[in-house]
Design a protein around this motif. Structure first.
Motif, PDB file in Angstrom:
ATOM      1  N   LEU A 387       0.825  -1.216   0.000  1.00 36.82           N
ATOM      2  CA  LEU A 387       0.000   0.000   0.000  1.00 36.82           C
ATOM      3  C   LEU A 387       0.855   1.260   0.000  1.00 36.82           C
ATOM      4  O   LEU A 387       0.482   2.275  -0.586  1.00 36.82           O
ATOM      5  N   LEU A 388       2.008   1.234   0.678  1.00 41.54           N
ATOM      6  CA  LEU A 388       2.864   2.417   0.707  1.00 41.54           C
ATOM      7  C   LEU A 388       3.399   2.733  -0.681  1.00 41.54           C
ATOM      8  O   LEU A 388       3.487   3.889  -1.083  1.00 41.54           O
ATOM      9  N   ALA A 389       3.720   1.685  -1.435  1.00 45.28           N
ATOM     10  CA  ALA A 389       4.245   1.892  -2.781  1.00 45.28           C
ATOM     11  C   ALA A 389       3.200   2.454  -3.727  1.00 45.28           C
ATOM     12  O   ALA A 389       3.520   3.135  -4.696  1.00 45.28           O
ATOM     13  N   HIS A 390       1.920   2.171  -3.442  1.00 41.94           N
ATOM     14  CA  HIS A 390       0.846   2.637  -4.309  1.00 41.94           C
ATOM     15  C   HIS A 390       0.303   4.001  -3.876  1.00 41.94           C
ATOM     16  O   HIS A 390      -0.722   4.438  -4.373  1.00 41.94           O
ATOM     17  N   ASN A 391       0.976   4.642  -2.937  1.00 41.26           N
ATOM     18  CA  ASN A 391       0.534   5.968  -2.486  1.00 41.26           C
ATOM     19  C   ASN A 391       1.732   6.925  -2.475  1.00 41.26           C
ATOM     20  O   ASN A 391       2.036   7.561  -1.466  1.00 41.26           O
ATOM     21  N   PRO A 392       2.459   7.045  -3.596  1.00 46.68           N
ATOM     22  CA  PRO A 392       3.722   7.800  -3.600  1.00 46.68           C
ATOM     23  C   PRO A 392       3.568   9.289  -3.339  1.00 46.68           C
ATOM     24  O   PRO A 392       4.490   9.923  -2.832  1.00 46.68           O
ATOM     25  N   ASN A 393       2.414   9.860  -3.683  1.00 46.94           N
ATOM     26  CA  ASN A 393       2.224  11.306  -3.548  1.00 46.94           C
ATOM     27  C   ASN A 393       1.338  11.689  -2.370  1.00 46.94           C
ATOM     28  O   ASN A 393       1.020  12.858  -2.182  1.00 46.94           O
ATOM     29  N   SER A 395      -0.008  11.018   1.947  1.00 47.63           N
ATOM     30  CA  SER A 395       0.549  11.093   3.299  1.00 47.63           C
ATOM     31  C   SER A 395       0.207   9.801   4.044  1.00 47.63           C
ATOM     32  O   SER A 395      -0.792   9.147   3.745  1.00 47.63           O
ATOM     33  N   VAL A 396       1.036   9.455   5.027  1.00 46.09           N
ATOM     34  CA  VAL A 396       0.814   8.267   5.851  1.00 46.09           C
ATOM     35  C   VAL A 396       0.850   8.684   7.313  1.00 46.09           C
ATOM     36  O   VAL A 396       1.839   9.256   7.786  1.00 46.09           O
ATOM     37  N   VAL A 397      -0.248   8.407   8.029  1.00 47.82           N
ATOM     38  CA  VAL A 397      -0.316   8.686   9.461  1.00 47.82           C
ATOM     39  C   VAL A 397      -0.031   7.394  10.219  1.00 47.82           C
ATOM     40  O   VAL A 397      -0.697   6.380  10.004  1.00 47.82           O
ATOM     41  N   LEU A 398       0.983   7.425  11.093  1.00 45.02           N
ATOM     42  CA  LEU A 398       1.313   6.283  11.945  1.00 45.02           C
ATOM     43  C   LEU A 398       0.683   6.541  13.310  1.00 45.02           C
ATOM     44  O   LEU A 398       1.282   7.160  14.192  1.00 45.02           O
ATOM     45  N   GLN A 409       9.851  -1.424  15.018  1.00 41.77           N
ATOM     46  CA  GLN A 409      10.396  -0.067  14.938  1.00 41.77           C
ATOM     47  C   GLN A 409      11.700  -0.058  14.137  1.00 41.77           C
ATOM     48  O   GLN A 409      11.915   0.807  13.279  1.00 41.77           O
ATOM     49  N   LYS A 410      12.558  -1.017  14.417  1.00 43.31           N
ATOM     50  CA  LYS A 410      13.853  -1.076  13.731  1.00 43.31           C
ATOM     51  C   LYS A 410      13.665  -1.382  12.239  1.00 43.31           C
ATOM     52  O   LYS A 410      14.369  -0.833  11.383  1.00 43.31           O
ATOM     53  N   ARG A 411      12.698  -2.227  11.929  1.00 46.02           N
ATOM     54  CA  ARG A 411      12.439  -2.558  10.525  1.00 46.02           C
ATOM     55  C   ARG A 411      11.904  -1.336   9.781  1.00 46.02           C
ATOM     56  O   ARG A 411      12.267  -1.070   8.629  1.00 46.02           O
ATOM     57  N   LEU A 412      11.019  -0.576  10.452  1.00 48.31           N
ATOM     58  CA  LEU A 412      10.465   0.635   9.853  1.00 48.31           C
ATOM     59  C   LEU A 412      11.564   1.674   9.655  1.00 48.31           C
ATOM     60  O   LEU A 412      11.621   2.356   8.624  1.00 48.31           O
ATOM     61  N   ALA A 413      12.473   1.794  10.639  1.00 46.60           N
ATOM     62  CA  ALA A 413      13.586   2.745  10.514  1.00 46.60           C
ATOM     63  C   ALA A 413      14.459   2.392   9.309  1.00 46.60           C
ATOM     64  O   ALA A 413      14.878   3.278   8.552  1.00 46.60           O
ATOM     65  N   SER A 414      14.709   1.111   9.117  1.00 50.90           N
ATOM     66  CA  SER A 414      15.511   0.669   7.979  1.00 50.90           C
ATOM     67  C   SER A 414      14.822   1.004   6.661  1.00 50.90           C
ATOM     68  O   SER A 414      15.460   1.456   5.700  1.00 50.90           O
ATOM     69  N   TYR A 415      13.522   0.806   6.622  1.00 48.53           N
ATOM     70  CA  TYR A 415      12.727   1.106   5.428  1.00 48.53           C
ATOM     71  C   TYR A 415      12.812   2.598   5.089  1.00 48.53           C
ATOM     72  O   TYR A 415      13.011   2.986   3.933  1.00 48.53           O
ATOM     73  N   LEU A 416      12.689   3.445   6.109  1.00 43.75           N
ATOM     74  CA  LEU A 416      12.727   4.896   5.885  1.00 43.75           C
ATOM     75  C   LEU A 416      14.118   5.365   5.453  1.00 43.75           C
ATOM     76  O   LEU A 416      14.251   6.244   4.599  1.00 43.75           O
ATOM     77  N   LYS A 417      15.144   4.784   6.030  1.00 47.30           N
ATOM     78  CA  LYS A 417      16.518   5.180   5.694  1.00 47.30           C
ATOM     79  C   LYS A 417      16.844   4.883   4.233  1.00 47.30           C
ATOM     80  O   LYS A 417      17.612   5.608   3.593  1.00 47.30           O
ATOM     81  N   LYS A 418      16.248   3.830   3.686  1.00 47.81           N
ATOM     82  CA  LYS A 418      16.515   3.448   2.296  1.00 47.81           C
ATOM     83  C   LYS A 418      15.773   4.331   1.299  1.00 47.81           C
ATOM     84  O   LYS A 418      16.012   4.242   0.096  1.00 47.81           O
ATOM     85  N   GLY A 419      14.845   5.172   1.803  1.00 48.52           N
ATOM     86  CA  GLY A 419      14.094   6.065   0.916  1.00 48.52           C
ATOM     87  C   GLY A 419      13.243   5.305  -0.084  1.00 48.52           C
ATOM     88  O   GLY A 419      13.157   5.682  -1.264  1.00 48.52           O
ATOM     89  N   LEU A 420      12.556   4.246   0.383  1.00 49.05           N
ATOM     90  CA  LEU A 420      11.791   3.378  -0.511  1.00 49.05           C
ATOM     91  C   LEU A 420      10.416   3.930  -0.854  1.00 49.05           C
ATOM     92  O   LEU A 420       9.683   3.318  -1.628  1.00 49.05           O
ATOM     93  N   THR A 421      10.046   5.042  -0.264  1.00 49.06           N
ATOM     94  CA  THR A 421       8.761   5.660  -0.599  1.00 49.06           C
ATOM     95  C   THR A 421       8.895   7.168  -0.533  1.00 49.06           C
ATOM     96  O   THR A 421       9.729   7.694   0.215  1.00 49.06           O
ATOM     97  N   THR A 422       8.100   7.859  -1.328  1.00 44.52           N
ATOM     98  CA  THR A 422       8.126   9.333  -1.331  1.00 44.52           C
ATOM     99  C   THR A 422       6.941   9.930  -0.598  1.00 44.52           C
ATOM    100  O   THR A 422       6.732  11.141  -0.630  1.00 44.52           O
ATOM    101  N   CYS A 423       6.127   9.095   0.042  1.00 40.42           N
ATOM    102  CA  CYS A 423       4.980   9.634   0.784  1.00 40.42           C
ATOM    103  C   CYS A 423       5.471  10.351   2.045  1.00 40.42           C
ATOM    104  O   CYS A 423       6.579  10.124   2.519  1.00 40.42           O
ATOM    105  N   ARG A 424       4.620  11.211   2.599  1.00 43.07           N
ATOM    106  CA  ARG A 424       4.982  12.004   3.771  1.00 43.07           C
ATOM    107  C   ARG A 424       4.417  11.317   5.029  1.00 43.07           C
ATOM    108  O   ARG A 424       3.248  10.987   5.092  1.00 43.07           O
ATOM    109  N   PHE A 425       5.250  11.125   6.064  1.00 46.78           N
ATOM    110  CA  PHE A 425       4.844  10.443   7.286  1.00 46.78           C
ATOM    111  C   PHE A 425       4.508  11.442   8.390  1.00 46.78           C
ATOM    112  O   PHE A 425       5.208  12.434   8.587  1.00 46.78           O
ATOM    113  N   ILE A 426       3.404  11.140   9.103  1.00 46.65           N
ATOM    114  CA  ILE A 426       3.007  11.920  10.283  1.00 46.65           C
ATOM    115  C   ILE A 426       2.786  10.911  11.410  1.00 46.65           C
ATOM    116  O   ILE A 426       1.901  10.053  11.321  1.00 46.65           O
TER     117      ILE A 426
END
Length: 590
Positions: A387-393, A395-398, A409-426
């Protein structure tokens, strides 16, 4: 006699259904406004409907475009009086904007009652927005009008107050419809449309031309999306994106099902067409997707309760709102903290709506509910159903990020560090970072990835000056939702609200107002209306007795609810105390 009633809001629909049960004619009630209403009316012509009943600008539009008889639901003097009485105590400058019957009638009542309220008349829908923009620049914050005016006001960040129609006006429209029917012969027009496409296609297909006009749809699309596709997607922007880039991708949610949309151009010998294909989301591990929702700007604006306005007189809250407006213009992730029920999710929606991402979906992930398997699917870039890949433009609320387990948490941090999505996180947290750090419950690296910008919301106890305004706002929502006509709160009831403990903050206030409005029998919310609800909550939260006369399931639910209230409606603490996981608790509280 077959009648279709097209109501601009749900409360009017419910009122018409209730009153229609006593009538002898066959009544079908739908919700629609202006173009939506016109579409419904066109469908009604093809389904042997004899008469349309509608309201305001929608009724006028149908009369201009179609030959079917249309009866207008008037906004009577009683209706205007009820809404104006409620609105006069709203904080801020107020104005009435609408077509001539509404603006002139309301203006007359204001003069009679000596209510200081400006009125502006419009002749066409396109005139509404420029007038509202001008009023906004002049410091107006509250706009009274019909459904289209209120929707436009809320989209611009103003507080829209809907002029609702009461029982008297609906009954009068029924009588007029019956009078017209007596003079009509059978009026039937059947338009049969055949589709030249494979009938067994299991995905929705719809085709638009370059001017965003739909020219074809397959049966699967018509069966599943014809009523809600345009509510979940800005068609003009999507068509424009495909024309400019050659591709479009997004997601949406309807009837608890997630769908992916892909758009691409189709070149023909005559013109350029845009094709959209809609497929159902399927989780790789075949788990359901409780805890994930998708918010569409159009759906939120069309629903009761605008997400584009937050009522406050509180100095600290005003500073937060000013900061959130500035933050919305950036691409940086935002961390919002505050107690349960303080409005963190509403503020996150406000930030999304005020950003350049507003036309794209807002994906809300409840970290307290999602399982490890679901997280693994969400963070797997190679997954077709990511779903994150299909929402590139978008926002994502956690939501409830503080309840996320450390390994996730560590897996999510790794995902964010790799820049695998361009959506905005809140990220939304019920706990302060200091608490999370001291208890070693949160990964600092993830915090700094998500907390480029921070906002900390005050509790309702710290916003006592806002309680009355919030209560009036929720009354307005309930009037529309339930077809009620409550016009205000008695002074002794206001004092009782201000003196309540509010362990559940704004969420608890909304719940108490909603139940009190449903129980209220008069035009005002009385002290005894609130006492019935508040005393019940106090007894429930303070009582040490559990009713053992019910079934095992009922007794279990009473115990869980008691502990939930004792823990300030905090699901994490409740789950820890009961020794169950958060997903189980969430389902038992549903």
């Amino acid at each position: 006699m077959k009648v279709m009633a097209i109501a601009p809001y749900n409360g009017l629909k419910e009122l018409m259904i209730t009153l229609g049960e006593k009538e002898e004619f066959e009544l079908q009630v739908e919700i629609g406004d202006l173009q939506e209403g016109l579409t419904l009316a066109k469908d009604a012509v093809n389904n042997d409907i004899d008469i349309i009943i509608s309201r305001g600008g929608t009724a006028e539009l149908i009369q201009r475009e179609l030959t079917i008889p249309v009866v207008e639901i008037e906004v009577s003097g009683y209706d205007m009086l009820r809404v104006l009485t409620l609105a006069k105590d709203y904080p801020g400058k107020k104005a009435i904007v609408g077509f001539s019957p509404i603006s002139e009638g309301a203006s007359t009542i204001c003069e009679i009652l000596d209510i200081n309220m400006s009125a502006y008349k419009v002749k066409e829908e396109k005139e509404i927005e420029p007038i509202l923009i001008q009023l906004q620049q002049e410091g107006y914050t509250n706009i009274i009008g019909d459904a289209v005016t209120v929707k436009t006001a809320e989209r611009l960040g103003l507080n829209g107050i809907l002029l609702t129609s009461g029982k008297e006006s609906v009954l009068k429209s029924f009588q007029n419809a019956k009078k017209i029917y007596r003079f009509l012969s059978s009026f039937k027009k059947n338009y049969l449309i055949s589709f030249d496409i494979v009938q067994n296609e299991t995905e929705g297909i719809v085709v638009y031309n370059s001017t965003s006009q739909a020219i074809f749809a397959n049966p699967y699309f018509n069966d599943n999306f014809s009523d809600n596709f345009k509510h979940n997607l800005n068609i003009q922007d999507a068509v424009k994106t495909v024309c400019n880039t050659g591709f479009f991708e997004t997601v949406f949610n309807t009837n608890n099902t997630f769908w992916k949309i892909k758009g691409y151009p189709l070149e023909t010998s005559h013109s350029k067409l845009i094709v959209f294909r809609i497929n159902k989301y399927r989780s790789n591990d075949n788990q359901d997707i409780d805890g994930i929702s998708i918010v569409s700007l159009k759906n939120e604006v069309n629903s009761t309760g605008s997400l584009t306005n937050i009522v406050t007189k509180n100095e600290r809250m005003n500073r937060i709102l000013k900061a959130s407006t500035i933050y919305a213009d950036t691409k940086e992730p935002i961390w919002i903290s505050g107690e349960e029920g303080t409005g963190k999710e509403r503020l996150a929606k406000l930030i999304h709506v005020n950003s350049e991402r507003r036309e794209h979906p807002l994906l809300i992930i409840d970290c307290e509910v999602l399982s490890k398997g679901q997280w693994a699917c969400l963070l797997d870039r190679s997954s077709y159903d990511n779903l994150l890949a299909h929402n590139p433009n978008g926002s994502v609320v956690l939501k409830n990020i503080d309840s996320l387990e450390l390994d996730t948490q560590k897996r999510l941090a790794s995902y964010l560090k790799k820049g695998l999505t361009t959506c905005r996180f809140i990220a939304l947290s019920r706990k302060s970072m200091e608490y999370l750090t001291e208890t070693q419950r949160f990964d600092q690296e993830l915090y700094y990835l998500l907390a480029s910008l921070t906002l900390d919301l005050p509790s309702l106890k710290e916003r006592k000056e806002d309680i009355e305004s919030l209560a009036l706002f929720f009354i307005g929502e309930c009037n529309i939702k339930f077809g009620k006509q409550i016009v205000g709160i008695r002074n002794d009831a206001k004092e009782d609200l201000k003196n309540f403990e509010w362990i559940g903050n704004i969420k608890q206030l909304k719940q108490i107002i909603q139940e009190s409005v449903l129980l209220a029998e008069g035009a005002f919310l009385e002290l005894h209306d609130l006492k019935r609800v508040i005393n019940k909550i106090r007894v429930t939260s303070e009582s040490h007795e559990i009713d053992l006369t019910g079934t095992l399931e009922e007794i279990e639910r009473e115990i869980i609810k008691k502990i939930w209230l004792e823990e300030g409606m905090n699901q994490t603490k409740t789950a820890e105390r009961l020794g169950i996981n958060r997903t189980t608790l969430w389902r038992k509280l549903k």
